[in-house]
Design an enzyme around this catalytic site. Structure first.
Site, PDB file in Angstrom:
ATOM      1  N   CYS A 114      65.731  77.785  26.718  1.00 51.43           N
ATOM      2  CA  CYS A 114      64.766  77.691  25.605  1.00 51.43           C
ATOM      3  C   CYS A 114      65.355  77.008  24.372  1.00 51.43           C
ATOM      4  O   CYS A 114      64.619  76.661  23.447  1.00 51.43           O
ATOM      5  CB  CYS A 114      64.242  79.073  25.246  1.00 51.43           C
ATOM      6  SG  CYS A 114      63.660  79.973  26.695  1.00 51.43           S
ATOM      7  N   HIS A 239      61.199  78.968  18.644  1.00 51.15           N
ATOM      8  CA  HIS A 239      60.831  79.067  20.061  1.00 51.15           C
ATOM      9  C   HIS A 239      59.742  80.141  20.213  1.00 51.15           C
ATOM     10  O   HIS A 239      59.864  81.243  19.665  1.00 51.15           O
ATOM     11  CB  HIS A 239      62.079  79.410  20.868  1.00 51.15           C
ATOM     12  CG  HIS A 239      61.789  79.787  22.275  1.00 51.15           C
ATOM     13  ND1 HIS A 239      60.959  79.040  23.080  1.00 51.15           N
ATOM     14  CD2 HIS A 239      62.188  80.852  23.020  1.00 51.15           C
ATOM     15  CE1 HIS A 239      60.875  79.624  24.266  1.00 51.15           C
ATOM     16  NE2 HIS A 239      61.600  80.728  24.257  1.00 51.15           N
ATOM     17  N   ASN A 269      55.479  81.538  26.829  1.00 49.63           N
ATOM     18  CA  ASN A 269      56.830  81.013  26.623  1.00 49.63           C
ATOM     19  C   ASN A 269      57.053  79.854  27.587  1.00 49.63           C
ATOM     20  O   ASN A 269      57.140  80.062  28.797  1.00 49.63           O
ATOM     21  CB  ASN A 269      57.832  82.151  26.879  1.00 49.63           C
ATOM     22  CG  ASN A 269      59.276  81.719  26.739  1.00 49.63           C
ATOM     23  OD1 ASN A 269      59.578  80.532  26.711  1.00 49.63           O
ATOM     24  ND2 ASN A 269      60.168  82.691  26.679  1.00 49.63           N
TER      25      ASN A 269
HETATM   26  N1  COA Z   1      52.094  95.408  31.712  1.00 55.20           N
HETATM   27  C1  COA Z   1      52.067  96.750  31.561  1.00 55.20           C
HETATM   28  N2  COA Z   1      53.179  97.491  31.455  1.00 55.20           N
HETATM   29  C2  COA Z   1      54.352  96.834  31.492  1.00 55.20           C
HETATM   30  C3  COA Z   1      54.447  95.444  31.651  1.00 55.20           C
HETATM   31  C4  COA Z   1      53.251  94.738  31.770  1.00 55.20           C
HETATM   32  N3  COA Z   1      53.233  93.388  31.906  1.00 55.20           N
HETATM   33  N4  COA Z   1      55.753  95.086  31.647  1.00 55.20           N
HETATM   34  C5  COA Z   1      56.461  96.214  31.490  1.00 55.20           C
HETATM   35  N5  COA Z   1      55.614  97.273  31.405  1.00 55.20           N
HETATM   36  C6  COA Z   1      55.935  98.685  31.234  1.00 55.20           C
HETATM   37  C7  COA Z   1      57.353  99.005  31.614  1.00 55.20           C
HETATM   38  O1  COA Z   1      57.435  99.217  33.011  1.00 55.20           O
HETATM   39  C8  COA Z   1      57.599 100.276  30.826  1.00 55.20           C
HETATM   40  O2  COA Z   1      57.015 101.313  31.530  1.00 55.20           O
HETATM   41  P1  COA Z   1      57.772 102.754  31.620  1.00 55.20           P
HETATM   42  O3  COA Z   1      57.927 103.200  30.214  1.00 55.20           O
HETATM   43  O4  COA Z   1      56.832 103.566  32.434  1.00 55.20           O
HETATM   44  O5  COA Z   1      59.075 102.436  32.282  1.00 55.20           O
HETATM   45  C9  COA Z   1      56.755 100.082  29.564  1.00 55.20           C
HETATM   46  O6  COA Z   1      55.835  99.010  29.860  1.00 55.20           O
HETATM   47  C10 COA Z   1      57.541  99.712  28.337  1.00 55.20           C
HETATM   48  O7  COA Z   1      58.413  98.693  28.701  1.00 55.20           O
HETATM   49  P2  COA Z   1      59.394  98.110  27.633  1.00 55.20           P
HETATM   50  O8  COA Z   1      60.310  97.153  28.324  1.00 55.20           O
HETATM   51  O9  COA Z   1      59.984  99.200  26.797  1.00 55.20           O
HETATM   52  O10 COA Z   1      58.380  97.301  26.702  1.00 55.20           O
HETATM   53  P3  COA Z   1      58.732  96.558  25.387  1.00 55.20           P
HETATM   54  O11 COA Z   1      57.895  97.076  24.300  1.00 55.20           O
HETATM   55  O12 COA Z   1      60.206  96.433  25.164  1.00 55.20           O
HETATM   56  O13 COA Z   1      58.222  95.067  25.725  1.00 55.20           O
HETATM   57  C11 COA Z   1      58.917  92.913  26.447  1.00 55.20           C
HETATM   58  C12 COA Z   1      58.746  94.370  26.832  1.00 55.20           C
HETATM   59  C13 COA Z   1      59.403  92.122  27.649  1.00 55.20           C
HETATM   60  C14 COA Z   1      57.589  92.342  25.980  1.00 55.20           C
HETATM   61  C15 COA Z   1      59.970  92.858  25.303  1.00 55.20           C
HETATM   62  O14 COA Z   1      61.136  93.535  25.668  1.00 55.20           O
HETATM   63  C16 COA Z   1      60.288  91.465  24.916  1.00 55.20           C
HETATM   64  O15 COA Z   1      59.470  90.761  24.400  1.00 55.20           O
HETATM   65  N6  COA Z   1      61.554  91.003  25.124  1.00 55.20           N
HETATM   66  C17 COA Z   1      61.929  89.670  24.840  1.00 55.20           C
HETATM   67  C18 COA Z   1      61.526  88.846  26.014  1.00 55.20           C
HETATM   68  C19 COA Z   1      61.559  87.377  25.731  1.00 55.20           C
HETATM   69  O16 COA Z   1      60.918  86.933  24.828  1.00 55.20           O
HETATM   70  N7  COA Z   1      62.297  86.651  26.552  1.00 55.20           N
HETATM   71  C20 COA Z   1      62.410  85.273  26.504  1.00 55.20           C
HETATM   72  C21 COA Z   1      63.336  84.867  25.427  1.00 55.20           C
HETATM   73  S1  COA Z   1      63.702  83.207  25.582  1.00 55.20           S
END
Ligand code: COA
Length: 315
Positions: A114, A239, A269
């Site tokens: 990215c 980004h 993304n």
């Molecule tokens: N739909 C519904 N539930 C989902 C899900 C989806 N698409 N993806 C994950 N979950 C669930 C998980 O399984 C978890 O369930 P659990 O509590 O029963 O285990 C719950 O949602 C919470 O997951 P969590 O990982 O704590 O969510 P979060 O608030 O941290 O959000 C992201 C997850 C991925 C959105 C977040 O961590 C994020 O944005 N990270 C950066 C990712 C990114 O931008 N990467 C690219 C950078 S270049």
């Protein structure tokens, strides 16, 4: 070493719209979960007849046309991608051939995920200074849909396909600053050496922490090097990984939120393509005009990060 400025931009967006509701039919997710956690409402995937390379060629052709140059004026051709059609020939070599760029110029791909487009901008600056050429084409292009595990709801809802491109030229007086960095790690990975299809894997929480720290760091570095802060630029293009990452940085820096462009609601993304797609939209809708300064920040797999402060000198 001389500075560079951007003189033309273009983008190419694939035709297939995939909404959050479409994904909710495939995996256990919802529009509500995706949009509140990420700001993403839909993304584009390549349809039949479209691919990473075809998007790159289209975006590059538009950027060259917007710059007012002819293909034979381009002296350096760089494509930033982790999802080109082939391991080799590189996407840059295919763009060189399809657009009829000269054969005596360097053409190479950059793998910095990215951060790739901004790595590409700085590599282009180095190569322009080294070769004595005046103009470089820098493309950011991805077809991430082919790397997605559509049974993994934690990753498949985040990414999309697309391409953006810019033509840059050597300048004697344009303000310019850049910052690049890397910290090798597996927080985001596509580990494909065997016969199984490779997929994107990610530690979302770790990446979130990394991103919210690195954006203010890059902006601070650019300000230190150029003497120009957010107040001195027309727009900040980060980004487009996640709206919450950008909003958290705005709060932390107590920055003017109207300076930060966002389009992840429409494209998700798109990795190396996200910054140049945003740039091309800003130029097209008149939010960035001739003479304006821009800050751009990329961060992602590698881990890598990159920032650039650049002048737009458009038509
Ligand atoms: N739909 C519904 N539930 C989902 C899900 C989806 N698409 N993806 C994950 N979950 C669930 C998980 O399984 C978890 O369930 P659990 O509590 O029963 O285990 C719950 O949602 C919470 O997951 P969590 O990982 O704590 O969510 P979060 O608030 O941290 O959000 C992201 C997850 C991925 C959105 C977040 O961590 C994020 O944005 N990270 C950066 C990712 C990114 O931008 N990467 C690219 C950078 S270049």
């Amino acid at each position: 070493m001389k500075n560079i400025e951007i003189i033309g931009t273009g983008r190419s967006i694939p035709s297939k719209v995939v909404t959050n509701d479409d994904l909710a039919k495939i995996v256990d997710t919802s529009d509500e979960w995706i949009s509140t956690r990420t700001g993403i409402r839909q993304r584009r995937f390549c349809d039949e007849g479209e691919s990473a390379n075809s998007l790159a060629i289209a975006a590059a052709a538009k950027a060259i046309a917007a710059s007012g140059l002819a293909p034979e004026d381009i002296g350096v051709c760089i494509c930033a991608t982790i999802s080109g059609n082939y391991a080799t020939p590189s996407m840059a070599c295919i763009v060189q051939r399809e657009l009829g760029l000269r054969e005596c110029i360097p053409a190479l791909d950059v793998n910095a995920a990215c951060s790739g487009f901004l790595y590409g901008i700085e590599v282009a600056r180095g190569l322009l200074n080294g070769t004595g050429e005046n103009y470089a084409l820098v493309v950011g292009c991805e077809q991430l849909s082919k790397l997605l595990d559509m049974t993994d709801r934690s990753t498949c809802v985040l990414f999309g396909d697309g391409a953006g491109a810019a033509v840059v030229r050597i300048s004697d007086d344009a303000p310019y600053a850049s910052t690049l960095g890397a910290r090798g790690g597996y927080e985001i990975s596509v580990l494909g050496a065997g016969p199984e299809p490779s997929h994107i894997h990610m530690d979302g929480a770790e990446v979130f922490k990394f991103a919210t720290n690195i954006i203010p760091k890059c902006i601070g570095e650019l300000e230190k090097k150029s003497g120009i802060g957010i107040d001195g630029v027309s727009k900040v293009v980060c980004h487009q990984a996640n709206e919450r990452i950008i909003d958290s940085c705005i709060r932390r820096m107590k920055a003017d939120s109207s300076k930060f462009y966002k389009n992840m609601d429409r494209f998700g993304n798109t990795s190396a393509a996200s910054v140049p797609i945003a740039l091309s939209e800003l130029v097209e809708n008149g939010e960035v005009k001739d003479g304006d300064l821009l800050m751009m920040v990329g961060f992602g797999a590698g881990l890598t990060w990159a920032g650039a402060l650049v002048r737009y000198a458009g038509q």
